[in-house]
Design an enzyme around this catalytic site. Sequence first.
Site, mmCIF file in Angstrom:
data_model
loop_
_atom_site.group_PDB
_atom_site.id
_atom_site.type_symbol
_atom_site.label_atom_id
_atom_site.label_comp_id
_atom_site.label_asym_id
_atom_site.label_seq_id
_atom_site.Cartn_x
_atom_site.Cartn_y
_atom_site.Cartn_z
ATOM 1 N N ASN A 7 50.037 29.255 1.921
ATOM 2 C CA ASN A 7 51.413 29.444 1.445
ATOM 3 C C ASN A 7 51.577 28.581 0.200
ATOM 4 O O ASN A 7 51.643 27.353 0.298
ATOM 5 C CB ASN A 7 52.398 29.006 2.542
ATOM 6 C CG ASN A 7 53.832 28.966 2.029
ATOM 7 O OD1 ASN A 7 54.161 29.590 1.013
ATOM 8 N ND2 ASN A 7 54.692 28.234 2.727
ATOM 9 N N LYS A 9 54.066 28.312 -1.684
ATOM 10 C CA LYS A 9 55.470 27.921 -1.915
ATOM 11 C C LYS A 9 55.828 28.233 -3.375
ATOM 12 O O LYS A 9 55.280 29.158 -3.944
ATOM 13 C CB LYS A 9 55.691 26.452 -1.566
ATOM 14 C CG LYS A 9 55.096 26.068 -0.208
ATOM 15 C CD LYS A 9 55.529 24.713 0.236
ATOM 16 C CE LYS A 9 54.707 24.292 1.442
ATOM 17 N NZ LYS A 9 55.451 23.553 2.402
ATOM 18 N N HIS A 89 60.162 30.814 7.393
ATOM 19 C CA HIS A 89 59.522 29.516 7.134
ATOM 20 C C HIS A 89 60.597 28.435 7.238
ATOM 21 O O HIS A 89 61.756 28.670 6.879
ATOM 22 C CB HIS A 89 58.894 29.526 5.737
ATOM 23 C CG HIS A 89 58.057 28.317 5.475
ATOM 24 N ND1 HIS A 89 58.618 27.109 5.116
ATOM 25 C CD2 HIS A 89 56.718 28.112 5.550
ATOM 26 C CE1 HIS A 89 57.646 26.208 4.976
ATOM 27 N NE2 HIS A 89 56.483 26.792 5.233
ATOM 28 N N GLU A 91 61.363 25.988 5.511
ATOM 29 C CA GLU A 91 62.110 25.695 4.267
ATOM 30 C C GLU A 91 63.198 26.746 4.034
ATOM 31 O O GLU A 91 64.269 26.444 3.516
ATOM 32 C CB GLU A 91 61.125 25.613 3.086
ATOM 33 C CG GLU A 91 60.311 24.324 3.153
ATOM 34 C CD GLU A 91 58.916 24.405 2.570
ATOM 35 O OE1 GLU A 91 58.640 25.333 1.784
ATOM 36 O OE2 GLU A 91 58.087 23.539 2.913
ATOM 37 N N GLU A 159 54.786 26.043 13.365
ATOM 38 C CA GLU A 159 54.787 24.960 12.384
ATOM 39 C C GLU A 159 55.866 23.940 12.735
ATOM 40 O O GLU A 159 57.048 24.147 12.409
ATOM 41 C CB GLU A 159 55.080 25.515 10.989
ATOM 42 C CG GLU A 159 54.133 26.594 10.524
ATOM 43 C CD GLU A 159 54.143 26.724 9.006
ATOM 44 O OE1 GLU A 159 53.123 26.421 8.404
ATOM 45 O OE2 GLU A 159 55.186 27.085 8.443
ATOM 46 N N GLY A 165 54.109 19.216 5.191
ATOM 47 C CA GLY A 165 54.089 18.420 3.955
ATOM 48 C C GLY A 165 54.211 16.922 4.157
ATOM 49 O O GLY A 165 54.461 16.190 3.209
ATOM 50 N N SER A 201 50.452 20.260 7.587
ATOM 51 C CA SER A 201 49.508 19.238 7.108
ATOM 52 C C SER A 201 48.052 19.512 7.496
ATOM 53 O O SER A 201 47.306 18.577 7.785
ATOM 54 C CB SER A 201 49.945 17.847 7.580
ATOM 55 O OG SER A 201 51.189 17.512 6.982
HETATM 56 C C1 PEP Z 1 53.627 25.367 5.054
HETATM 57 O O1 PEP Z 1 54.198 25.392 3.971
HETATM 58 O O2 PEP Z 1 53.713 26.340 5.810
HETATM 59 C C2 PEP Z 1 52.837 24.193 5.429
HETATM 60 C C3 PEP Z 1 52.282 24.160 6.605
HETATM 61 O O3 PEP Z 1 52.750 23.176 4.494
HETATM 62 P P1 PEP Z 1 51.712 21.947 4.507
HETATM 63 O O4 PEP Z 1 50.359 22.496 4.885
HETATM 64 O O5 PEP Z 1 51.732 21.415 3.126
HETATM 65 O O6 PEP Z 1 52.177 20.973 5.533
#
Ligand code: PEP
Length: 242
Positions: A7, A9, A89, A91, A159, A165, A201
């Site tokens: 992803n 973003k 997601h 966000e 997630e 992040g 992460s």
């Molecule tokens: C994500 O944006 O779905 C995500 C898991 O981000 P990150 O791997 O940076 O934690």
Amino acid sequence: MKYIFGNWKMNNTSVEVKDFIKSFKPPKEDAVFGIAVPFPYIKEMQKKLGKKAQIGAQNVSFAESGAYTGEISAKMLADCGASFCLVGHSERRQIFGETNEWCREKVKALQSRNIMPVLCIGETLQENEQKKTKSVLKSQLKIGLSKADFSKKIIIAYEPVWAIGTGKTPTKKEVDQTISYIKEYINKEFKQNLKVLYGGSVKASNAKELLSGDIVDGALIGGASLKVNEFLEIAKSAKEKI
Ligand code: PEP
């Protein structure tokens, strides 16, 4: 084989897109790859990498067409060659106020255009600390999947919001327990066996452990999917047994 989905973003411009395309050379047997890119790059990524990876979007409108300034419909995504799309997601849920009901309509809109939804679910830190993880996941799934057509493909990404992040991850035991719960719930409520990815992460250094075994079907990777070598390394290490 594991699903290794990225992803991006709201990152990268056409210069980085070209570099990524040039360097993305995964061995076929490493993983099923998917990359959710910003809307303007879907077409080019699909044209250049469509044989090596599924190219997808990060969001879609719940509506089919009409007076929805700034929105992009599932029909438009299909037109650009997107084969999957993230839905809900964290966000989107946290910054843009996306609800479970919107997610439900987005799943339906995508499936009507044969685009595979990747429904993202997960609890916040506060919900985790208050031991509300299961009830939060349950309502995200119950509502989000309530109009899903299970004759078409759909994937879940678990997630935990506090792991996105932040560099923090749940333990391998916690990941396996939560994903087992998600699978059991979907099986009980919808009589389906869906693939469930872990996200939060994931990096080359922890992918082997987090994705080991048969419970976790793959990963949704944010930051680390921007670096082509790290992304490919994650797929390679996820394949190895520990
Ligand atoms: C994500 O944006 O779905 C995500 C898991 O981000 P990150 O791997 O940076 O934690």
